[in-house]
Motif scaffolding. Structure first.
Motif, PDB file in Angstrom:
ATOM      1  N   VAL A 281       0.841  -1.200   0.000  1.00  0.00           N
ATOM      2  CA  VAL A 281       0.000   0.000   0.000  1.00  0.00           C
ATOM      3  C   VAL A 281       0.872   1.245   0.000  1.00  0.00           C
ATOM      4  O   VAL A 281       0.593   2.228  -0.693  1.00  0.00           O
ATOM      5  CB  VAL A 281      -0.955  -0.001   1.215  1.00  0.00           C
ATOM      6  N   ARG A 282       1.944   1.208   0.763  1.00  0.00           N
ATOM      7  CA  ARG A 282       2.842   2.365   0.796  1.00  0.00           C
ATOM      8  C   ARG A 282       3.554   2.555  -0.533  1.00  0.00           C
ATOM      9  O   ARG A 282       3.780   3.686  -0.975  1.00  0.00           O
ATOM     10  CB  ARG A 282       3.859   2.195   1.927  1.00  0.00           C
ATOM     11  N   LEU A 283       3.890   1.456  -1.205  1.00  0.00           N
ATOM     12  CA  LEU A 283       4.608   1.553  -2.480  1.00  0.00           C
ATOM     13  C   LEU A 283       3.687   1.882  -3.646  1.00  0.00           C
ATOM     14  O   LEU A 283       4.006   2.725  -4.499  1.00  0.00           O
ATOM     15  CB  LEU A 283       5.338   0.236  -2.765  1.00  0.00           C
ATOM     16  N   TRP A 284       2.541   1.218  -3.724  1.00  0.00           N
ATOM     17  CA  TRP A 284       1.679   1.298  -4.907  1.00  0.00           C
ATOM     18  C   TRP A 284       0.372   2.050  -4.664  1.00  0.00           C
ATOM     19  O   TRP A 284      -0.317   2.403  -5.618  1.00  0.00           O
ATOM     20  CB  TRP A 284       1.336  -0.105  -5.412  1.00  0.00           C
ATOM     21  N   GLY A 285      -0.011   2.230  -3.405  1.00  0.00           N
ATOM     22  CA  GLY A 285      -1.298   2.835  -3.114  1.00  0.00           C
ATOM     23  C   GLY A 285      -2.371   1.786  -2.863  1.00  0.00           C
ATOM     24  O   GLY A 285      -2.260   0.637  -3.306  1.00  0.00           O
ATOM     25  N   SER A 286      -3.426   2.177  -2.172  1.00  0.00           N
ATOM     26  CA  SER A 286      -4.465   1.218  -1.778  1.00  0.00           C
ATOM     27  C   SER A 286      -5.262   0.701  -2.966  1.00  0.00           C
ATOM     28  O   SER A 286      -5.679  -0.453  -2.996  1.00  0.00           O
ATOM     29  CB  SER A 286      -5.411   1.859  -0.754  1.00  0.00           C
ATOM     30  N   ARG A 287      -5.492   1.536  -3.977  1.00  0.00           N
ATOM     31  CA  ARG A 287      -6.303   1.099  -5.110  1.00  0.00           C
ATOM     32  C   ARG A 287      -5.668  -0.084  -5.825  1.00  0.00           C
ATOM     33  O   ARG A 287      -6.350  -1.079  -6.122  1.00  0.00           O
ATOM     34  CB  ARG A 287      -6.510   2.256  -6.089  1.00  0.00           C
ATOM     35  N   SER A 288      -4.380  -0.015  -6.106  1.00  0.00           N
ATOM     36  CA  SER A 288      -3.705  -1.104  -6.816  1.00  0.00           C
ATOM     37  C   SER A 288      -3.752  -2.408  -6.029  1.00  0.00           C
ATOM     38  O   SER A 288      -3.981  -3.485  -6.586  1.00  0.00           O
ATOM     39  CB  SER A 288      -2.244  -0.718  -7.090  1.00  0.00           C
ATOM     40  N   VAL A 289      -3.553  -2.311  -4.703  1.00  0.00           N
ATOM     41  CA  VAL A 289      -3.558  -3.515  -3.869  1.00  0.00           C
ATOM     42  C   VAL A 289      -4.955  -4.124  -3.823  1.00  0.00           C
ATOM     43  O   VAL A 289      -5.114  -5.352  -3.877  1.00  0.00           O
ATOM     44  CB  VAL A 289      -3.040  -3.190  -2.458  1.00  0.00           C
ATOM     45  N   MET A 290      -5.988  -3.298  -3.749  1.00  0.00           N
ATOM     46  CA  MET A 290      -7.359  -3.822  -3.746  1.00  0.00           C
ATOM     47  C   MET A 290      -7.681  -4.539  -5.054  1.00  0.00           C
ATOM     48  O   MET A 290      -8.330  -5.591  -5.043  1.00  0.00           O
ATOM     49  CB  MET A 290      -8.356  -2.693  -3.486  1.00  0.00           C
ATOM     50  N   ILE A 291      -7.259  -3.982  -6.183  1.00  0.00           N
ATOM     51  CA  ILE A 291      -7.530  -4.617  -7.476  1.00  0.00           C
ATOM     52  C   ILE A 291      -6.819  -5.962  -7.559  1.00  0.00           C
ATOM     53  O   ILE A 291      -7.386  -6.965  -8.014  1.00  0.00           O
ATOM     54  CB  ILE A 291      -7.085  -3.701  -8.625  1.00  0.00           C
ATOM     55  N   ILE A 292      -5.563  -6.006  -7.124  1.00  0.00           N
ATOM     56  CA  ILE A 292      -4.825  -7.275  -7.117  1.00  0.00           C
ATOM     57  C   ILE A 292      -5.551  -8.303  -6.255  1.00  0.00           C
ATOM     58  O   ILE A 292      -5.696  -9.473  -6.643  1.00  0.00           O
ATOM     59  CB  ILE A 292      -3.389  -7.055  -6.612  1.00  0.00           C
ATOM     60  N   ALA A 293      -6.015  -7.875  -5.076  1.00  0.00           N
ATOM     61  CA  ALA A 293      -6.707  -8.796  -4.176  1.00  0.00           C
ATOM     62  C   ALA A 293      -7.998  -9.321  -4.800  1.00  0.00           C
ATOM     63  O   ALA A 293      -8.343 -10.507  -4.651  1.00  0.00           O
ATOM     64  CB  ALA A 293      -7.007  -8.101  -2.845  1.00  0.00           C
ATOM     65  N   LEU A 294      -8.722  -8.479  -5.519  1.00  0.00           N
ATOM     66  CA  LEU A 294      -9.958  -8.924  -6.169  1.00  0.00           C
ATOM     67  C   LEU A 294      -9.670  -9.968  -7.237  1.00  0.00           C
ATOM     68  O   LEU A 294     -10.386 -10.972  -7.345  1.00  0.00           O
ATOM     69  CB  LEU A 294     -10.686  -7.725  -6.781  1.00  0.00           C
ATOM     70  N   VAL A 295      -8.648  -9.741  -8.034  1.00  0.00           N
ATOM     71  CA  VAL A 295      -8.298 -10.706  -9.085  1.00  0.00           C
ATOM     72  C   VAL A 295      -7.866 -12.039  -8.463  1.00  0.00           C
ATOM     73  O   VAL A 295      -8.285 -13.121  -8.909  1.00  0.00           O
ATOM     74  CB  VAL A 295      -7.190 -10.141  -9.987  1.00  0.00           C
ATOM     75  N   LEU A 296      -7.028 -11.966  -7.423  1.00  0.00           N
ATOM     76  CA  LEU A 296      -6.586 -13.188  -6.755  1.00  0.00           C
ATOM     77  C   LEU A 296      -7.765 -13.920  -6.105  1.00  0.00           C
ATOM     78  O   LEU A 296      -7.842 -15.158  -6.156  1.00  0.00           O
ATOM     79  CB  LEU A 296      -5.538 -12.851  -5.697  1.00  0.00           C
ATOM     80  N   GLN A 297      -8.701 -13.167  -5.523  1.00  0.00           N
ATOM     81  CA  GLN A 297      -9.862 -13.806  -4.905  1.00  0.00           C
ATOM     82  C   GLN A 297     -10.732 -14.474  -5.953  1.00  0.00           C
ATOM     83  O   GLN A 297     -11.274 -15.575  -5.723  1.00  0.00           O
ATOM     84  CB  GLN A 297     -10.674 -12.769  -4.118  1.00  0.00           C
ATOM     85  N   ALA A 298     -10.879 -13.847  -7.114  1.00  0.00           N
ATOM     86  CA  ALA A 298     -11.658 -14.456  -8.195  1.00  0.00           C
ATOM     87  C   ALA A 298     -11.029 -15.774  -8.636  1.00  0.00           C
ATOM     88  O   ALA A 298     -11.742 -16.756  -8.899  1.00  0.00           O
ATOM     89  CB  ALA A 298     -11.755 -13.482  -9.371  1.00  0.00           C
ATOM     90  N   ILE A 299      -9.700 -15.810  -8.704  1.00  0.00           N
ATOM     91  CA  ILE A 299      -9.002 -17.046  -9.086  1.00  0.00           C
ATOM     92  C   ILE A 299      -9.225 -18.138  -8.041  1.00  0.00           C
ATOM     93  O   ILE A 299      -9.533 -19.296  -8.374  1.00  0.00           O
ATOM     94  CB  ILE A 299      -7.502 -16.770  -9.278  1.00  0.00           C
ATOM     95  N   ALA A 300      -9.064 -17.774  -6.755  1.00  0.00           N
ATOM     96  CA  ALA A 300      -9.230 -18.761  -5.683  1.00  0.00           C
ATOM     97  C   ALA A 300     -10.660 -19.285  -5.626  1.00  0.00           C
ATOM     98  O   ALA A 300     -10.899 -20.492  -5.475  1.00  0.00           O
ATOM     99  CB  ALA A 300      -8.830 -18.141  -4.352  1.00  0.00           C
ATOM    100  N   LEU A 301     -11.651 -18.384  -5.760  1.00  0.00           N
ATOM    101  CA  LEU A 301     -13.043 -18.807  -5.722  1.00  0.00           C
ATOM    102  C   LEU A 301     -13.397 -19.657  -6.942  1.00  0.00           C
ATOM    103  O   LEU A 301     -14.202 -20.588  -6.848  1.00  0.00           O
ATOM    104  CB  LEU A 301     -13.952 -17.583  -5.642  1.00  0.00           C
TER     105      LEU A 301
END
Length: 426
Positions: A281-301
């Motif tokens: 979050v400090r390096l990339w910002g919260s928006r980028s981390v949230m988008i990555i998490a959504l994509v990873l969650q879609a893959i896991a689900l």
């Protein structure tokens, strides 16, 4: 001074000291949650209580869902017109009430259900009220560059506290019985709150003219967008996981395996990913981390949906998917979401704003849990996980739009970072 001429607050200590202090409180709050919503039902079932009565333990969640109703009164008390904030006195009072109630519960015992639940509701009210002050203090004491680390302490502390409250507590009950286990938890609550209570309070260089209120929060377009973001993120990250436990049981995993997911494994992975998320979050910002998490969650689900539909998948694969979805990705993404909450919150009434956003998350999560159960019952686990994966991918664009960096709040008290101009929030 800020660009708008508002006096700045004197520092309440180094960022590391603030993060450690609030981290201790978040661990303590999650110990309370682990004891109440995980360990207590297990103990009651072990003592022969019927399931319908055990389900009533979730009455204690109501103060956490409804705390936005008294957040304005708490925030107005916390931030007097002049002088230092009263965050520490609120946290101290809440901690003492929680500790005393735990001690009373130790002597009442788990078989006296009605008085025991009355005590746990009081604890939930005290802890949720202290949480308002803790969140407000974090927003006003940490500049934006440290929001990721502050939220890593929040999310990582939640995993650690939950493991203590739902894991260590049961071990103590098994080895030494209920009274000693409750006394140990009460002692831990007091010790974890000491660093915060003993830390210095931020003192504004001028008076406070702002009158904290829910109306002020809801009148701000960015807060309304934040409420939409909280609801959308809860839908895309949490709804599919509501049926994860039942799915694993129906897939042949035993309680020991689930204990590994919710206990040591979840704690280690969740804490580690919370720290990783805070750094990113400090390096990339919260928006980028949230988008990555959504994509990873879609893959896991999607993986869980494929296993549910085909009926295949080894025990190891199921555990990996479960840990990735419920611990790693959740912790990673929610650090970023809570960093966004902190950026949206007006430092003049941070306790109200942050609380309102959290309550939206809690309300949508509760509704989604019931909806996910209905879908799984009528259409199967595959449909439940598959729909959740689709929603996670679908949410990426609106989450990106809703999580754009908020504009500086006119008239809001900010903290200055050396070497940076005072033309934006620090």
């Amino acid at each position: 001074m800020t660009a708008t001429g508002v006096p700045l607050s004197r520092s309440s200590g180094s960022p590391l000291a603030v993060i450690l202090a609030i981290g201790g409180l978040y661990v303590g709050q999650s110990i309370i949650g682990g004891v109440t919503f995980s360990a207590l039902p297990t103990v009651l079932r072990d003592r022969g209580f019927p399931l319908d009565q055990i389900g009533l333990t979730y009455i204690a969640v109501l103060p956490w869902v409804l705390k936005f109703l008294w957040a304005p009164a708490v925030e107005r008390f916390r931030l007097p017109p002049a002088g230092s904030s009263r965050s520490r006195s609120i946290v101290l009072t809440g901690g003492l009430i929680s500790g005393i109630c735990f001690l009373l519960a130790a002597f009442i015992g788990p078989t006296s259900f009605v008085p025991l639940m009355a005590l746990f509701v009081v604890v939930a009210f005290a802890a949720s009220t202290a949480d308002i002050a803790c969140d407000g203090h974090a927003v006003e004491s940490l500049s934006i560059r440290y929001h990721g680390w502050g939220n890593a302490a929040q999310v990582g502390g939640a995993y650690l506290g939950s493991a203590i409250g739902s894991g260590l507590f049961l071990v103590l009950v098994a080895q030494f019985d209920w009274p000693l286990a409750m006394i140990a938890m009460a002692t831990l609550l007091v010790l974890l709150g000491l660093p915060f209570v003993l830390s210095p309070a931020p003192i504004p260089n001028g008076g406070r003219s702002h009158h904290p209120s829910l109306r002020d929060a809801l009148n701000r377009a960015e807060m309304r967008k934040g409420l939409g973001l909280a609801a959308l993120y809860a839908v895309s990250q949490k709804w599919g996981l509501a049926m994860l436990g039942p799915f694993l049981i129906d897939s042949g995993l035993d309680l020991g395996a689930l204990g590994m997911i919710n206990g040591a494994g979840g704690m280690i992975i969740g804490f580690g990913c919370a720290v990783l998320g805070g750094g990113l979050v400090r390096l990339w910002g919260s928006r980028s981390v949230m988008i990555i998490a959504l994509v990873l969650q879609a893959i896991a689900l999607s993986g869980l949906a494929a296993v549910a539909v085909t009926g295949g998948g080894s025990r190891g694969l199921l555990l990996c998917l479960a840990l990735a979805s419920s611990s790693a990705i959740m912790a990673f993404g929610f650090v970023a979401l809570y960093a966004q909450f902190m950026a949206l919150a007006d430092p003049r009434q941070a306790g109200i704003d942050f609380t309102l956003l959290q309550c939206m998350d809690a309300l949508v999560s509760m509704a989604g849990g019931m909806g996910a159960g209905w879908i799984a019952q009528h259409y199967g686990y595959g449909a439940c996980f598959g729909l959740s994966a689709f929603l996670a991918l679908l949410a990426t664009l609106p989450v990106s739009l809703l999580s754009a960096r908020p504009k500086r709040l006119e008239g809001a008290t900010t903290r200055h970072q050396p070497g940076r101009p005072l033309t934006q929030r620090s």
